[in-house]
Design an enzyme around this catalytic site. Structure first.
Site: not given
Ligand code: PLP
Length: 422
Positions: A60, A62, A205, A232, A235, A241
């Site tokens: 843990y 935190e 993002d 993320t 991917k 993950r």
């Molecule tokens: C552009 C984008 N943002 C956020 C996410 C969310 O990721 P997670 O599935 O790990 O919550 C994804 C997942 O496919 C994504 O394609």
């Protein structure tokens, strides 16, 4: 007898929980036997699998390095500091947070940390390629913030003039770009300018193509003065993950507070260790070459589909993914196309297309991508075969013998390619 730790762990699992053991073995066989084309998936590094199963999972932590709420943080502080340093170097940011438990949590943490409930965010429409967390009405974020959505044009490009007009009209506090199923690159200079024109924050993002940005194969929004990028760590980056936030220093405090204690409790330190290793791998020349191959493979797929007169949303790709309009190309909805391809060992996912007249459960397309296949070592000639098999399968949905033949060919083909970690 094999005395390796993984062998021992398998033997233990087999006797303590044979049902889960058998499911694990089944999934390993599935990942070996078929072609993985879901653009958000990949085969992670063996080191990542080891770290995810390591004793860091027991801890843990935190808080943040040097400011934890539990003792015993000598090694967890070390790995988190290293992961953040590597993230800042790779994505050219002033601050990094590696604690978000997933991509969704990382986006939520940024919105909640930098904005107030009710603020306006300009983001891409879901059916045009945006993600659920970019304000889709079914997501909680869509109810907490006022999302205004922009769309792509019929040729797939973005009309930056129209996005600027939307910004002028709605005066957003944040302009968000990035996507889950948009097969084109983005003009970050234009997005930054639009954000500046209304005094908004600029956020990207880059979850889907974070690996390609890290590998210098695609542009990095931080080079265009963005306030914050999120990605993320699975991917295209090939890590565990998780979620990673990179920002300007002026947002550091607000983002860190928003992740913990705002949104989460203890970070998953096994994932943080694995993220650190992933980011080191991403600095290597081999990863840069891999990223170029991911893009070359996507081009090869698109060219072969063009030869078969298959209709691609936006007409092609500039990144790692393609969206096929299966209704126009084969008169099959995306759900049925996905199932048929599953039958022959090719894994894809159903996908809504821009302004899809069909439902998300049975939409008009499928989405395919090259990161996982490239990780297994597949090259352009292999992509041509894959495009042939996909076309052949979707042209012969009722010919069981033919589908069986394709399935055998796919299976034999896959046997030539190792799966990392297996
Ligand atoms: C552009 C984008 N943002 C956020 C996410 C969310 O990721 P997670 O599935 O790990 O919550 C994804 C997942 O496919 C994504 O394609």
């Amino acid at each position: 007898m094999n005395g390796s730790p993984s062998h021992n762990y398998r033997t233990r699992l087999q006797s303590s929980d044979p049902a889960i053991h058998d499911a694990l073995v089944g999934e390993e066989k599935r990942q070996q036997a078929g072609i993985e084309l879901i653009p958000s998936e990949n085969y992670t590094y063996p080191e990542v699998l080891e770290l995810l199963g390591s004793v860091f999972t027991n801890k843990y932590s935190e808080g943040y390095p040097g400011k934890r709420y539990y003792g015993g943080q000598k090694y967890t502080d070390f790995i988190e500091i290293l992961a953040c340093e590597r993230a800042k170097k790779l994505f050219r940011g002033e601050h990094a947070n590696v604690q978000p438990l997933s991509g969704s949590a990382m986006n939520q943490a940024v919105y909640l940390g930098l904005l107030k409930p009710g603020d306006t965010i300009l983001a891409m429409e879901l059916s045009h390629g945006g993600h659920l967390t970019h304000g889709a009405p079914v997501s909680h974020m869509g109810t907490i913030f006022n999302f205004v959505r922009y769309k792509s044009l019929p040729d797939g490009t973005l009309d930056y003039h129209a996005i600027a007009q939307l910004a002028e009209k709605h005066k957003p506090q944040m302009v968000l770009c990035g996507y889950s199923s948009y097969p084109r690159d983005l003009d970050y200079a234009a997005f930054r300018q639009i954000a500046d024109s209304v005094g908004a924050l600029a956020m990207a993002d880059i979850s889907h193509y974070g690996g390609l940005v890290a590998g210098n194969a695609m542009a990095n929004p931080m080079d265009f003065g963005f306030d914050v990028i999120t990605t993320t760590t699975h991917k295209s980056l090939r890590g565990p993950r998780g979620g990673l936030i990179v920002s300007k220093l002026k947002h550091a405090k607000a983002i860190d507070k928003s992740v913990f204690p705002g949104l989460q409790g203890g970070p998953h330190m096994n994932a943080v260790a694995a993220i650190a290793t992933t980011l080191l791998k991403a600095q290597q020349p081999a990863f840069k070459e891999h990223c170029q191959q991911v893009l070359a493979n996507a081009q090869a797929l698109a060219e072969q589909f063009h030869k078969h007169a298959v209709t691609l949303v936006t007409g092609g790709t500039e990144n790692h993914l393609l969206v096929i309009n299966t209704i126009v190309s084969f008169d099959i909805n995306g759900h049925d196309a996905q199932e048929l391809l599953d039958q022959v060992g090719i894994t894809t996912n159903k996908q809504v297309i821009p302004d899809d007249p069909l439902s998300p459960a049975r939409p008009s397309g499928i989405r395919i991508g090259t990161p996982a296949a490239t990780t297994r070592g597949m090259l352009e000639p292999d992509m041509m075969k894959i495009a042939d098999w996909i076309t052949d399968t979707l042209n012969n949905p009722n010919d069981a013998n033919h589908l069986e033949t394709i399935s055998r060919q796919v299976n034999q083909f896959c046997a030539q390619f190792d799966v990392p970690g297996l």
